[in-house]
Design a protein around this motif. Structure first.
Motif, PDB file in Angstrom:
ATOM      1  N   PRO A  33       0.837  -1.210   0.000  1.00  0.00           N
ATOM      2  CA  PRO A  33       0.000   0.000   0.000  1.00  0.00           C
ATOM      3  C   PRO A  33       0.870   1.257   0.000  1.00  0.00           C
ATOM      4  CG  PRO A  33      -0.030  -1.041   2.160  1.00  0.00           C
ATOM      5  CD  PRO A  33       0.772  -1.940   1.261  1.00  0.00           C
ATOM      6  N   ILE A  34       0.461   2.254  -0.785  1.00  0.00           N
ATOM      7  CA  ILE A  34       1.213   3.514  -0.813  1.00  0.00           C
ATOM      8  C   ILE A  34       0.306   4.705  -0.499  1.00  0.00           C
ATOM      9  CG2 ILE A  34       3.113   2.741  -2.257  1.00  0.00           C
ATOM     10  CD1 ILE A  34       1.740   3.899  -4.671  1.00  0.00           C
ATOM     11  N   GLY A  35      -0.859   4.438   0.102  1.00  0.00           N
ATOM     12  CA  GLY A  35      -1.734   5.504   0.579  1.00  0.00           C
ATOM     13  C   GLY A  35      -2.906   5.804  -0.319  1.00  0.00           C
ATOM     14  N   ASP A  36      -4.015   6.180   0.298  1.00  0.00           N
ATOM     15  CA  ASP A  36      -5.247   6.578  -0.395  1.00  0.00           C
ATOM     16  C   ASP A  36      -5.740   5.548  -1.410  1.00  0.00           C
ATOM     17  OD1 ASP A  36      -5.341   8.965   1.034  1.00  0.00           O
ATOM     18  OD2 ASP A  36      -4.147  10.023  -0.476  1.00  0.00           O
ATOM     19  N   GLY A  37      -5.612   4.275  -1.094  1.00  0.00           N
ATOM     20  CA  GLY A  37      -6.078   3.224  -1.985  1.00  0.00           C
ATOM     21  C   GLY A  37      -5.103   2.876  -3.085  1.00  0.00           C
ATOM     22  N   ASN A  38      -4.008   3.623  -3.184  1.00  0.00           N
ATOM     23  CA  ASN A  38      -2.994   3.319  -4.192  1.00  0.00           C
ATOM     24  C   ASN A  38      -2.112   2.184  -3.707  1.00  0.00           C
ATOM     25  OD1 ASN A  38      -3.771   5.341  -6.021  1.00  0.00           O
ATOM     26  ND2 ASN A  38      -2.646   6.871  -4.852  1.00  0.00           N
ATOM     27  N   TRP A  39      -1.481   1.505  -4.625  1.00  0.00           N
ATOM     28  CA  TRP A  39      -0.657   0.349  -4.303  1.00  0.00           C
ATOM     29  C   TRP A  39       0.438   0.201  -5.344  1.00  0.00           C
ATOM     30  CZ3 TRP A  39      -0.752  -3.263  -8.200  1.00  0.00           C
ATOM     31  CH2 TRP A  39      -1.806  -3.157  -9.100  1.00  0.00           C
TER      32      TRP A  39
END
Length: 74
Positions: A33-39
Motif C-alpha cells: 500500500p502507498i496511501g489513499d487506496g494506491n498500491w
C-alpha cells in the motif's frame, strides 16, 4: 469509471492470472500500500536478476491494473 476495491490477495491472484500467460508463471508478487487506496507491486530481487524482463512485465501489468483497482482498506 470508478475503480473496484480489491484486497492485496485479490490483486496478487489477478497478477498470477496475467503472468500465467507468460514465461513467468511462478513469480512471487507482493502488493504494497502507498496511501489513499494506491498500491504498488514488488518482486524478489533474485527473480529480477534471473529474469531481466520481469520488471518491465510487472510494470506493464501494474499500470493496467492500477487503472481499474484500488487497494481495499483493511
Amino acid at each position: 469509471m470508478p475503480k473496484t476495491a480489491a484486497t492485496a490477495d485479490e490483486l496478487i491472484w489477478l497478477f498470477h492470472e496475467k503472468l500465467a500467460r507468460t514465461d513467468l508463471p511462478n513469480t512471487k508478487i507482493a502488493i504494497i500500500p502507498i496511501g489513499d487506496g494506491n498500491w504498488s507491486a514488488m518482486t524478489d530481487a533474485s527473480e529480477r536478476r534471473r529474469y531481466p524482463h520481469l520488471a518491465t512485465t510487472v510494470a506493464r501489468i501494474e499500470k493496467q491494473m492500477r487503472g481499474r483497482y484500488n487497494l481495499k482498506e483493511s
